[in-house]
Design a protein around this motif. Sequence first.
Motif, PDB file in Angstrom:
ATOM      1  N   PHE A  26      -1.092   5.062  -0.496  1.00 28.57           N
ATOM      2  CA  PHE A  26      -0.363   3.845  -0.128  1.00 28.57           C
ATOM      3  C   PHE A  26       0.599   4.050   1.038  1.00 28.57           C
ATOM      4  CE2 PHE A  26      -1.091   2.418  -4.691  1.00 28.57           C
ATOM      5  CZ  PHE A  26      -1.987   1.423  -4.345  1.00 28.57           C
ATOM      6  N   SER A  27       1.120   5.256   1.209  1.00 29.85           N
ATOM      7  CA  SER A  27       2.097   5.480   2.279  1.00 29.85           C
ATOM      8  C   SER A  27       1.460   5.333   3.657  1.00 29.85           C
ATOM      9  CB  SER A  27       2.737   6.867   2.152  1.00 29.85           C
ATOM     10  OG  SER A  27       1.779   7.870   2.358  1.00 29.85           O
ATOM     11  N   LYS A  28       0.143   5.516   3.730  1.00 28.80           N
ATOM     12  CA  LYS A  28      -0.540   5.391   5.023  1.00 28.80           C
ATOM     13  C   LYS A  28      -0.998   3.963   5.294  1.00 28.80           C
ATOM     14  CE  LYS A  28      -2.015  10.143   5.720  1.00 28.80           C
ATOM     15  NZ  LYS A  28      -3.152  11.077   5.816  1.00 28.80           N
ATOM     16  N   HIS A  29      -1.725   3.368   4.357  1.00 28.90           N
ATOM     17  CA  HIS A  29      -2.300   2.036   4.642  1.00 28.90           C
ATOM     18  C   HIS A  29      -1.459   0.880   4.122  1.00 28.90           C
ATOM     19  CE1 HIS A  29      -3.612   1.929   0.469  1.00 28.90           C
ATOM     20  NE2 HIS A  29      -4.334   3.023   0.633  1.00 28.90           N
ATOM     21  N   LYS A  30      -0.398   1.188   3.343  1.00 28.81           N
ATOM     22  CA  LYS A  30       0.536   0.169   2.834  1.00 28.81           C
ATOM     23  C   LYS A  30      -0.156  -0.933   2.014  1.00 28.81           C
ATOM     24  CE  LYS A  30       3.880   2.193   5.220  1.00 28.81           C
ATOM     25  NZ  LYS A  30       3.160   3.205   6.016  1.00 28.81           N
ATOM     26  N   GLY A  31      -1.325  -0.614   1.452  1.00 26.95           N
ATOM     27  CA  GLY A  31      -2.015  -1.585   0.613  1.00 26.95           C
ATOM     28  C   GLY A  31      -3.061  -2.410   1.335  1.00 26.95           C
ATOM     29  N   TYR A  32      -3.117  -2.292   2.658  1.00 25.17           N
ATOM     30  CA  TYR A  32      -4.107  -3.058   3.419  1.00 25.17           C
ATOM     31  C   TYR A  32      -5.516  -2.518   3.159  1.00 25.17           C
ATOM     32  CZ  TYR A  32      -0.539  -5.682   5.895  1.00 25.17           C
ATOM     33  OH  TYR A  32       0.496  -6.538   6.180  1.00 25.17           O
ATOM     34  N   GLY A  33      -6.509  -3.327   3.453  1.00 23.13           N
ATOM     35  CA  GLY A  33      -7.893  -2.996   3.099  1.00 23.13           C
ATOM     36  C   GLY A  33      -8.575  -2.083   4.088  1.00 23.13           C
ATOM     37  N   THR A  34      -8.007  -0.923   4.332  1.00 27.77           N
ATOM     38  CA  THR A  34      -8.636   0.043   5.233  1.00 27.77           C
ATOM     39  C   THR A  34      -9.892   0.614   4.575  1.00 27.77           C
ATOM     40  OG1 THR A  34      -7.388   1.892   4.308  1.00 27.77           O
ATOM     41  CG2 THR A  34      -6.392   0.718   6.175  1.00 27.77           C
ATOM     42  N   LYS A  35     -10.706   1.248   5.381  1.00 25.60           N
ATOM     43  CA  LYS A  35     -11.954   1.835   4.878  1.00 25.60           C
ATOM     44  C   LYS A  35     -11.669   2.834   3.750  1.00 25.60           C
ATOM     45  CE  LYS A  35     -16.063   4.372   6.383  1.00 25.60           C
ATOM     46  NZ  LYS A  35     -16.708   5.100   7.510  1.00 25.60           N
ATOM     47  N   LYS A  36     -10.666   3.680   3.949  1.00 24.67           N
ATOM     48  CA  LYS A  36     -10.333   4.688   2.936  1.00 24.67           C
ATOM     49  C   LYS A  36      -9.826   4.040   1.645  1.00 24.67           C
ATOM     50  CE  LYS A  36      -8.003   9.054   2.181  1.00 24.67           C
ATOM     51  NZ  LYS A  36      -7.162  10.133   2.736  1.00 24.67           N
ATOM     52  N   HIS A  37      -8.997   2.997   1.789  1.00 27.40           N
ATOM     53  CA  HIS A  37      -8.475   2.304   0.612  1.00 27.40           C
ATOM     54  C   HIS A  37      -9.617   1.682  -0.195  1.00 27.40           C
ATOM     55  CE1 HIS A  37      -5.438  -0.877  -1.073  1.00 27.40           C
ATOM     56  NE2 HIS A  37      -5.829  -0.028  -1.985  1.00 27.40           N
ATOM     57  N   VAL A  38     -10.545   1.049   0.498  1.00 29.96           N
ATOM     58  CA  VAL A  38     -11.694   0.420  -0.173  1.00 29.96           C
ATOM     59  C   VAL A  38     -12.550   1.475  -0.875  1.00 29.96           C
ATOM     60  CG1 VAL A  38     -13.838  -0.867   0.201  1.00 29.96           C
ATOM     61  CG2 VAL A  38     -11.728  -1.597   1.330  1.00 29.96           C
ATOM     62  N   GLU A  39     -12.728   2.616  -0.233  1.00 27.39           N
ATOM     63  CA  GLU A  39     -13.515   3.702  -0.841  1.00 27.39           C
ATOM     64  C   GLU A  39     -12.862   4.195  -2.132  1.00 27.39           C
ATOM     65  OE1 GLU A  39     -13.819   6.653   2.211  1.00 27.39           O
ATOM     66  OE2 GLU A  39     -15.407   5.589   3.307  1.00 27.39           O
ATOM     67  N   VAL A  40     -11.533   4.364  -2.104  1.00 29.01           N
ATOM     68  CA  VAL A  40     -10.816   4.817  -3.306  1.00 29.01           C
ATOM     69  C   VAL A  40     -10.889   3.758  -4.407  1.00 29.01           C
ATOM     70  CG1 VAL A  40      -8.557   5.478  -4.233  1.00 29.01           C
ATOM     71  CG2 VAL A  40      -9.260   6.312  -1.999  1.00 29.01           C
ATOM     72  N   LEU A  41     -10.777   2.497  -4.019  1.00 32.30           N
ATOM     73  CA  LEU A  41     -10.872   1.399  -4.987  1.00 32.30           C
ATOM     74  C   LEU A  41     -12.221   1.415  -5.698  1.00 32.30           C
ATOM     75  CD1 LEU A  41      -9.280  -1.770  -3.362  1.00 32.30           C
ATOM     76  CD2 LEU A  41      -8.873  -0.949  -5.682  1.00 32.30           C
TER      77      LEU A  41
END
Length: 203
Positions: free
Chosen positions: A169-184
């Motif tokens: 979260f410290s990097k993408h701040k909750g936005y739907g980045t590629k990495k965030h979506v992959e982790v989700l």
Amino acid sequence: MSNNSLYLFDLDFKEVIGVDEAGRGPLAGPVVAAAVKLKKYSEALDEINDSKKLTEKKREKLYDIIVENFEIGVGVVSAIEIDEVNILNATFLAMRKALCELQDKLKDYEQNIVLVDGNFKIREYKEEQVPIVKGDAKSLSIAAASIIAKVTRDRMMRELDKVYPNYDFSKHKGYGTKKHVEVLKKMGPIKGIHRNSFLGKIL
């Protein structure tokens, strides 16, 4: 007399309160709004601009300058509330919360015109207000509110990162980045942190 165009814009309205939000688009975390009222103008404020045009380091520096020179109210609405009332209503709720907190700090609150970023008036807000499209690039008060809202929310997301380090979260701040979506997709949403109403197409 200052030649700061953002400050001069506000002078056209006499006494103003600037309102803006951060976090309408992310998949996780709260939406945060700030309402600010300038106490006294100084040249230290000339670096204030739309928060989206500033680096994170610059926003943090300006945050402290704004705290010194403005009265401030902040409103936070959680991901759970966003799912319950939808993001637009949650944004207006955060703005009303911020204004309510600011009202307690001002003697002449009713004499101010609220300048709100965007093309919508704040729903259920009864005092005088004017929506300003791209206001964070035109009004000093809205720009200052945008920085307070953004920095406040970013700090909250960095704290969440300590609790849930796998989500970054410290990097993408909750936005739907590629990495965030992959982790989700791999680990699933965090209850109370992710906005389930935003995840339909992803999950």
